[in-house]
Design an enzyme around this catalytic site. Structure first.
Site, PDB file in Angstrom:
ATOM      1  N   ASN A 191      -4.677   6.265  -1.328  1.00  0.00           N
ATOM      2  CA  ASN A 191      -4.116   6.665  -0.032  1.00  0.00           C
ATOM      3  C   ASN A 191      -3.553   8.079  -0.046  1.00  0.00           C
ATOM      4  O   ASN A 191      -3.303   8.662   0.998  1.00  0.00           O
ATOM      5  CB  ASN A 191      -3.046   5.671   0.424  1.00  0.00           C
ATOM      6  CG  ASN A 191      -3.690   4.450   1.058  1.00  0.00           C
ATOM      7  OD1 ASN A 191      -4.815   4.530   1.564  1.00  0.00           O
ATOM      8  ND2 ASN A 191      -3.013   3.334   1.017  1.00  0.00           N
ATOM      9  N   GLU A 205      -5.510  -1.022  -7.857  1.00  0.00           N
ATOM     10  CA  GLU A 205      -4.586  -0.041  -8.431  1.00  0.00           C
ATOM     11  C   GLU A 205      -3.436  -0.816  -9.066  1.00  0.00           C
ATOM     12  O   GLU A 205      -2.740  -1.568  -8.377  1.00  0.00           O
ATOM     13  CB  GLU A 205      -4.040   0.898  -7.345  1.00  0.00           C
ATOM     14  CG  GLU A 205      -5.076   1.861  -6.795  1.00  0.00           C
ATOM     15  CD  GLU A 205      -4.526   2.776  -5.702  1.00  0.00           C
ATOM     16  OE1 GLU A 205      -5.056   3.882  -5.540  1.00  0.00           O
ATOM     17  OE2 GLU A 205      -3.566   2.377  -4.991  1.00  0.00           O
ATOM     18  N   SER A 227       0.838  -1.214   0.000  1.00  0.00           N
ATOM     19  CA  SER A 227       0.000   0.000   0.000  1.00  0.00           C
ATOM     20  C   SER A 227       0.860   1.247   0.000  1.00  0.00           C
ATOM     21  O   SER A 227       0.371   2.319  -0.317  1.00  0.00           O
ATOM     22  CB  SER A 227      -0.862   0.118   1.247  1.00  0.00           C
ATOM     23  OG  SER A 227      -1.343  -1.073   1.678  1.00  0.00           O
ATOM     24  N   HIS A 277      -2.482  -3.569  -6.329  1.00  0.00           N
ATOM     25  CA  HIS A 277      -2.928  -3.128  -5.006  1.00  0.00           C
ATOM     26  C   HIS A 277      -4.427  -3.339  -4.834  1.00  0.00           C
ATOM     27  O   HIS A 277      -5.243  -2.590  -5.373  1.00  0.00           O
ATOM     28  CB  HIS A 277      -2.564  -1.645  -4.806  1.00  0.00           C
ATOM     29  CG  HIS A 277      -2.865  -1.133  -3.430  1.00  0.00           C
ATOM     30  ND1 HIS A 277      -3.248   0.169  -3.177  1.00  0.00           N
ATOM     31  CD2 HIS A 277      -2.850  -1.746  -2.223  1.00  0.00           C
ATOM     32  CE1 HIS A 277      -3.442   0.318  -1.878  1.00  0.00           C
ATOM     33  NE2 HIS A 277      -3.205  -0.822  -1.284  1.00  0.00           N
TER      34      HIS A 277
HETATM   35  P1  NAI Z   1      -1.226  -9.652   7.568  1.00  0.00           P
HETATM   36  O1  NAI Z   1      -0.337  -9.381   8.705  1.00  0.00           O
HETATM   37  O2  NAI Z   1      -2.661  -9.982   7.798  1.00  0.00           O
HETATM   38  O3  NAI Z   1      -0.606 -10.865   6.695  1.00  0.00           O
HETATM   39  C1  NAI Z   1       0.727 -10.960   6.322  1.00  0.00           C
HETATM   40  C2  NAI Z   1       1.080 -12.442   6.224  1.00  0.00           C
HETATM   41  O4  NAI Z   1       2.348 -12.551   5.594  1.00  0.00           O
HETATM   42  C3  NAI Z   1       1.164 -13.124   7.570  1.00  0.00           C
HETATM   43  O5  NAI Z   1       0.372 -14.285   7.565  1.00  0.00           O
HETATM   44  C4  NAI Z   1       2.673 -13.449   7.706  1.00  0.00           C
HETATM   45  O6  NAI Z   1       2.893 -14.655   8.394  1.00  0.00           O
HETATM   46  C5  NAI Z   1       3.090 -13.542   6.270  1.00  0.00           C
HETATM   47  N1  NAI Z   1       4.503 -13.251   6.023  1.00  0.00           N
HETATM   48  C6  NAI Z   1       5.248 -12.261   6.557  1.00  0.00           C
HETATM   49  N2  NAI Z   1       6.484 -12.265   6.039  1.00  0.00           N
HETATM   50  C7  NAI Z   1       6.530 -13.304   5.149  1.00  0.00           C
HETATM   51  C8  NAI Z   1       7.526 -13.819   4.276  1.00  0.00           C
HETATM   52  N3  NAI Z   1       8.733 -13.276   4.213  1.00  0.00           N
HETATM   53  N4  NAI Z   1       7.201 -14.875   3.502  1.00  0.00           N
HETATM   54  C9  NAI Z   1       5.984 -15.428   3.553  1.00  0.00           C
HETATM   55  N5  NAI Z   1       5.002 -14.981   4.360  1.00  0.00           N
HETATM   56  C10 NAI Z   1       5.267 -13.929   5.148  1.00  0.00           C
HETATM   57  O7  NAI Z   1      -1.052  -8.414   6.580  1.00  0.00           O
HETATM   58  P2  NAI Z   1      -2.056  -7.871   5.463  1.00  0.00           P
HETATM   59  O8  NAI Z   1      -2.970  -6.884   6.065  1.00  0.00           O
HETATM   60  O9  NAI Z   1      -2.631  -9.036   4.743  1.00  0.00           O
HETATM   61  O10 NAI Z   1      -1.060  -7.069   4.520  1.00  0.00           O
HETATM   62  C11 NAI Z   1      -0.181  -7.707   3.638  1.00  0.00           C
HETATM   63  C12 NAI Z   1       0.316  -6.707   2.614  1.00  0.00           C
HETATM   64  O11 NAI Z   1      -0.783  -6.131   1.940  1.00  0.00           O
HETATM   65  C13 NAI Z   1       1.138  -5.551   3.154  1.00  0.00           C
HETATM   66  O12 NAI Z   1       2.113  -5.207   2.199  1.00  0.00           O
HETATM   67  C14 NAI Z   1       0.097  -4.454   3.283  1.00  0.00           C
HETATM   68  O13 NAI Z   1       0.666  -3.165   3.229  1.00  0.00           O
HETATM   69  C15 NAI Z   1      -0.742  -4.713   2.059  1.00  0.00           C
HETATM   70  N6  NAI Z   1      -2.123  -4.215   2.108  1.00  0.00           N
HETATM   71  C16 NAI Z   1      -2.860  -4.289   3.255  1.00  0.00           C
HETATM   72  C17 NAI Z   1      -4.165  -3.821   3.267  1.00  0.00           C
HETATM   73  C18 NAI Z   1      -5.005  -3.907   4.501  1.00  0.00           C
HETATM   74  O14 NAI Z   1      -6.017  -3.203   4.575  1.00  0.00           O
HETATM   75  N7  NAI Z   1      -4.654  -4.730   5.483  1.00  0.00           N
HETATM   76  C19 NAI Z   1      -4.790  -3.229   2.058  1.00  0.00           C
HETATM   77  C20 NAI Z   1      -3.953  -3.296   0.898  1.00  0.00           C
HETATM   78  C21 NAI Z   1      -2.662  -3.726   0.953  1.00  0.00           C
END
Ligand code: NAI
Length: 509
Positions: A195, A157, A124, A145
């Site tokens: 954003n 996006e 993001s 995105h």
């Molecule tokens: P989250 O914390 O729910 O999930 C992240 C997952 O990635 C976790 O299950 C973790 O164990 C895993 N993980 C971490 N490092 C890893 C690696 N090196 N290899 C494999 N797995 C790994 O986070 P979320 O909210 O799903 O966000 C993920 C990405 O999406 C981030 O880049 C965030 O900025 C982006 N994003 C988040 C949004 C939101 O509203 N939460 C919206 C749009 C984008």
């Protein structure tokens, strides 16, 4: 012709958290075999079990057949390591938001996937250009995105870094369409589209609250009931979490070298410092503790309809007042528009739409003490509440008369402190200004900003379409008055708005 990846191609998703699981669901539903990987033991398996349950529920509701649900569920496969991604045509990364970790992951992937495989990041806030810098094939990396929750939110996006191949961005655009999404192209710049353009929605209300324009419940109610936004800014920040919302603001502000447009709010910093992060901690701007009172918006007490209402001209507010008063059986007369733009006159009291000056300033300029300003509404025929502010020179009868008039027309009235711009006009003008700057700087085109804000954050209208409806000249005037009043660079008018106004002048002679 669509260049979407055929459904027969394998998609890999890394990160099985909130976003990764949602993206895996969308891709599997679109027919792809999806390999899902998470660093946390068992997380991918758990996510797949949850998605299969979700498909089962969709089948129960008749949104897909039982066979389709079964087949889509069977297309989801947990992966134990990156090494299983050799057959993937697309890898979508949704892991922790950290540049170094993402760089390392993509560098590993490059050595595993085919040379023409597309590497996509769901980041993001991190520059796609910067993630790509360490790669051998940065042209294959693109931002994809999604918005949370990915299966429900339509927007994607498609973010191009400096090295991203246009063809790669087009394939991801078309693939998003094939997955049932509405994509927009964006250049990798801080905050991308949503954003960035959304910042003023929070920032202007934080400033208004800080200046004592009204309490938060009143500002929320005005943005909802007059502005037509689904949630007011304070309740929305409480839902997002102040840690997350404040971090995004700070990252955009830092990335733009502390441009005052994006200046973070001390009031929000305080909430973060206090650990009042919103709903998730039970307290933010509002108190979510059991039994806590929800503060009600400040609403003027009922006043009798005044005699001698005169409506001027045919602006949307005057028209809505005429039809609503008529429906309510309240007497009024109509007169042609006045040069000074007044909307209504009740005895010595004049009502105007805000133009970004305070009522006090405008009363001074016009030599009319009993002057009251009214805020913008998305649609005056539908709005249920309007914000007004009276000049400091006005006597009590001015607010009474205007309150009586608006109540007679069926509006709840919130009387605000006399701040420039009033909440809805000021918010819409600043959203449009930010959208205009994004367009001006080649981040995206006009339609994309409007689509992105409607689908990414549920705005009732795209900011630039809204600005055109209000009148770009009026928006420019509001911004220029705000800039003058505060003496801050924050309210400088986007070159795009200025040019459009001049172009309009030329076209209309
Ligand atoms: P989250 O914390 O729910 O999930 C992240 C997952 O990635 C976790 O299950 C973790 O164990 C895993 N993980 C971490 N490092 C890893 C690696 N090196 N290899 C494999 N797995 C790994 O986070 P979320 O909210 O799903 O966000 C993920 C990405 O999406 C981030 O880049 C965030 O900025 C982006 N994003 C988040 C949004 C939101 O509203 N939460 C919206 C749009 C984008």
């Amino acid at each position: 012709m669509s260049q979407a990846l055929p459904a027969t191609r394998v998609v890999a998703v890394i990160g099985a958290g909130a976003m990764g699981a949602g993206i895996a669901q969308v891709a599997a539903q679109a027919g792809h075999t999806v390999r899902l990987l998470d660093a946390r033991e068992g997380a991918a398996e758990q996510a797949i079990a949850n998605i299969r349950k979700m498909f089962g529920k969709l089948a129960d509701k008749g949104r897909m057949s039982a066979e389709q649900a079964e087949a889509a569920g069977a297309r989801l496969l947990p992966a134990a390591s990156n090494q299983e991604f050799a057959d993937a045509a697309l890898v979508v990364e949704a892991i922790v938001e950290n540049l170094d970790v993402k760089r390392k992951l993509f560098a590993e992937l490059e050595d595993i996937v085919a040379a023409d495989a597309i590497l996509a990041t769901n980041t993001s806030s991190i520059s796609v250009t910067a993630i790509g810098a360490a790669l051998k094939r940065p042209q294959q990396l693109v931002g994809m995105h999604f918005f949370n929750p990915a299966p429900l939110m339509k927007l994607v996006e498609v973010v191009s870094g400096l090295a991203t191949d246009r063809q790669v961005a087009e394939i991801i655009y078309d693939t998003s369409v094939a997955w049932g999404k509405t994509p927009v192209h964006a250049k990798s710049t801080p905050g991308f589209i949503v954003n960035r353009v959304a910042r003023p929605y929070y920032a202007e209300s934080l400033r208004l609250a800080g200046e004592g324009a009204a309490d938060i419940a009143t500002l929320d109610a005005v943005l909802r009931e007059a502005g037509g936004f689904r949630m007011g800014p304070f309740e929305l920040m409480d839902m997002i979490g102040h840690d997350v919302n404040f971090a995004v603001t700070k990252s955009v502000w830092n990335a733009f070298y502390n441009d005052q447009r994006f200046l973070p709010s001390l009031m929000q910093q305080d909430l973060v410092d206090a650990g009042f992060l919103g709903r998730k901690t039970g307290r933010g701007f509002y108190d979510y503790a059991e039994g806590a009172d929800k503060p009600q918006p400040q609403t003027a007490a009922a006043v009798a309809a005044p005699a001698g209402i005169v409506l001027h001209g045919e602006c949307p507010l005057a028209q809505a007042l005429a039809s609503r008063l008529q429906q309510a059986g309240v007497a009024f007369t109509q007169q042609p528009a006045q040069a000074d733009g007044r909307v209504a006159q009740i005895g010595a009291t004049a009502l105007y739409l805000t133009d970004g000056r305070t009522a006090t300033q405008r009363a001074h300029a016009l030599g009319c003490n009993n002057l009251v300003l009214v805020d913008l509404a998305l649609d005056y025929t539908q709005a249920t509440r309007l914000a007004v502010a009276a000049a400091l020179q006005a006597d009590a009868t001015a607010v009474q008369a205007v309150t009586g008039l608006l109540q007679a027309a069926g509006y709840a009235v919130s009387v605000l402190r006399d701040v420039p711009g009033l909440p809805v006009m000021r918010t819409v003008a600043m959203l449009a200004n930010e959208a205009a700057d994004a367009v001006n700087q080649g981040v995206c085109d006009v339609d994309s900003t409007d689509v992105a804000m409607q689908l990414g954050v549920n705005y009732p209208r795209g900011p630039l379409a809204w600005a055109r409806q209000v009148g770009l000249e009026q928006v420019r005037t509001v911004l220029a008055h705000l800039a003058q009043f505060y003496g801050e660079d924050r309210y400088r008018v986007s070159p795009w708005i200025q040019q459009q106004v001049y172009a309009g002048d030329v076209r209309h002679g």
